[in-house]
Scaffold this motif. Sequence first.
Motif, short mmCIF file in Angstrom:
data_model
loop_
_atom_site.label_atom_id
_atom_site.label_comp_id
_atom_site.label_asym_id
_atom_site.label_seq_id
_atom_site.Cartn_x
_atom_site.Cartn_y
_atom_site.Cartn_z
N GLY A 40 2.19 -0.13 24.42
CA GLY A 40 1.33 -1.15 23.85
C GLY A 40 2.05 -2.34 23.25
N MET A 41 3.39 -2.37 23.38
CA MET A 41 4.15 -3.46 22.76
C MET A 41 4.85 -4.33 23.78
SD MET A 41 3.78 -3.25 19.52
CE MET A 41 5.12 -4.21 18.85
N GLY A 42 4.81 -3.99 25.03
CA GLY A 42 5.58 -4.76 26.01
C GLY A 42 7.07 -4.56 25.77
N LEU A 43 7.87 -5.48 26.26
CA LEU A 43 9.33 -5.42 26.08
C LEU A 43 9.74 -6.38 24.98
CD1 LEU A 43 8.90 -5.09 29.44
CD2 LEU A 43 11.34 -4.77 29.23
N TYR A 48 21.30 -10.12 23.13
CA TYR A 48 21.70 -10.65 24.42
C TYR A 48 23.10 -11.22 24.33
CZ TYR A 48 20.43 -15.28 22.58
OH TYR A 48 20.34 -16.43 21.82
N PHE A 90 15.94 -0.86 28.12
CA PHE A 90 16.28 -1.48 29.38
C PHE A 90 17.40 -2.48 29.18
CE2 PHE A 90 13.22 0.18 32.28
CZ PHE A 90 12.09 0.44 31.54
N PHE A 106 16.57 -5.93 36.09
CA PHE A 106 16.53 -4.86 35.12
C PHE A 106 17.13 -3.57 35.67
CE2 PHE A 106 13.99 -6.23 31.47
CZ PHE A 106 13.53 -7.46 31.93
N GLY A 107 17.74 -2.79 34.77
CA GLY A 107 18.18 -1.44 35.09
C GLY A 107 17.01 -0.48 35.04
N PRO A 108 17.26 0.80 35.36
CA PRO A 108 16.17 1.79 35.43
C PRO A 108 15.71 2.31 34.08
CG PRO A 108 18.25 2.80 35.97
CD PRO A 108 18.54 1.34 35.83
N TYR B 35 6.27 -10.14 35.93
CA TYR B 35 6.97 -8.94 36.37
C TYR B 35 5.96 -7.84 36.70
CZ TYR B 35 11.34 -10.73 34.33
OH TYR B 35 12.45 -11.48 34.03
N GLN B 37 6.00 -3.52 36.82
CA GLN B 37 6.75 -2.32 36.48
C GLN B 37 6.04 -1.10 37.05
OE1 GLN B 37 7.20 -1.43 32.28
NE2 GLN B 37 9.12 -0.38 32.64
N GLY B 42 12.41 0.04 35.84
CA GLY B 42 12.47 -1.22 35.11
C GLY B 42 11.58 -2.26 35.76
N PRO B 43 11.24 -3.33 35.02
CA PRO B 43 10.41 -4.40 35.58
C PRO B 43 11.13 -5.12 36.72
CG PRO B 43 10.52 -4.54 33.19
CD PRO B 43 11.55 -3.55 33.60
N LEU B 45 10.96 -8.75 38.92
CA LEU B 45 10.39 -10.09 38.89
C LEU B 45 9.55 -10.35 40.14
CD1 LEU B 45 10.40 -12.82 37.34
CD2 LEU B 45 12.19 -13.53 38.93
N ALA B 48 8.50 -16.72 39.31
CA ALA B 48 9.01 -17.52 38.20
C ALA B 48 8.47 -18.94 38.32
CB ALA B 48 10.54 -17.53 38.22
N PHE B 88 3.50 -7.66 33.69
CA PHE B 88 3.88 -8.33 32.45
C PHE B 88 4.10 -9.82 32.70
CE2 PHE B 88 4.60 -4.83 29.60
CZ PHE B 88 5.02 -3.78 30.40
N GLN B 92 9.74 -17.94 28.44
CA GLN B 92 11.16 -18.12 28.17
C GLN B 92 11.39 -19.52 27.60
OE1 GLN B 92 14.47 -16.22 30.74
NE2 GLN B 92 14.05 -18.18 31.72
N ARG B 94 14.60 -21.94 25.75
CA ARG B 94 15.99 -22.11 25.29
C ARG B 94 16.03 -23.39 24.48
NH1 ARG B 94 21.34 -21.89 29.12
NH2 ARG B 94 22.90 -22.16 27.49
N TYR B 102 17.82 -18.55 21.97
CA TYR B 102 17.18 -18.23 23.25
C TYR B 102 16.04 -17.26 22.96
CZ TYR B 102 16.51 -15.62 27.59
OH TYR B 102 15.99 -15.00 28.68
N LEU B 104 12.87 -15.00 24.69
CA LEU B 104 12.11 -14.49 25.83
C LEU B 104 11.10 -13.53 25.24
CD1 LEU B 104 11.67 -14.24 28.88
CD2 LEU B 104 13.25 -12.33 28.85
N PHE B 106 7.65 -11.19 25.85
CA PHE B 106 6.83 -10.52 26.85
C PHE B 106 5.42 -10.30 26.31
CE2 PHE B 106 9.34 -9.00 30.47
CZ PHE B 106 10.61 -9.35 30.07
N GLY B 107 4.44 -10.38 27.22
CA GLY B 107 3.11 -9.91 26.90
C GLY B 107 3.08 -8.40 26.87
N LYS B 108 1.97 -7.81 26.44
CA LYS B 108 1.88 -6.36 26.31
C LYS B 108 1.52 -5.67 27.62
CE LYS B 108 0.85 -6.49 21.40
NZ LYS B 108 -0.06 -6.08 20.31
#
Lengths: 115, 116
Positions: A40-43, A48, A90, A106-108, B35, B37, B42-43, B45, B48, B88, B92, B94, B102, B104, B106-108
């Motif tokens: 419910g929170m997204g990413l 970074y 992630f 993204f990684g797994p 994205y 998922q 993982g997500p 893309l 864009a 998702f 983004q 910058r 920076y 970024l 995300f939506g839920k």
Amino acid sequence: NAGVTQTPKFQVLKTGQSMTLQCAQDMNHNSMYWYRQDPGMGLRLIYYSASEGTTDKGEVPNGYNVSRLNKREFSLRLESAAPSQTSVYFCASSFRLVRVGDTQYFGPGTRLTVL
Amino acid sequence: GQQLNQSPQSMFIQEGEDVSMNCTSSSIFNTWLWYKQDPGEGPVLLIALYKAGELTSNGRLTAQFGITRKDSFLNISASIPSDVGIYFCAGQLRLNSGGSNYKLTFGKGTLLTVNP
């Protein structure tokens, strides 16, 4: 060409334990990222690294540290794990931080449970 | 911090139907990303968007960068069972030429279920 790899895939910790999540990319990308994903929170961006040798805080950095070991590797460390850090983590990378055509891969994911 | 409002939260549709989802924000972004998922992964893309007003297609997917830079939508036409997943949006931004500032966000997510 493996893309973005993460280890471990699953981990269970007790409160107060420490651990390091590993991430590596073989795409010669300059920028790398760590996110956490909660239901419910997204990413949400934790930390970074725009380029080798630099790291910056993201949206939710508290309780974490990172190391950009070299261009390929970006690790995330939990010094004293708390149940609130139970999440899916992630790692992602992109050629550059924010440019036209530079997208994140993204990684797994690593599924971490803190008891 | 910045919030993205993504809607709907979930959709349950029949195969062949078109789907539309959107994201709105109180702040502007330089780039909008969409994205997908799949469970346990993982997500990935999908699309864009880099300029206000931009309309971009990728197969059956079409997305637009709102003219105000505060919103974006994603359409999926003629849905198929493999479209199932969580979608998702991400904004983004910058703020300087260096690595700091920076953002970024995300939506839920929108959970899409396609009934064959």
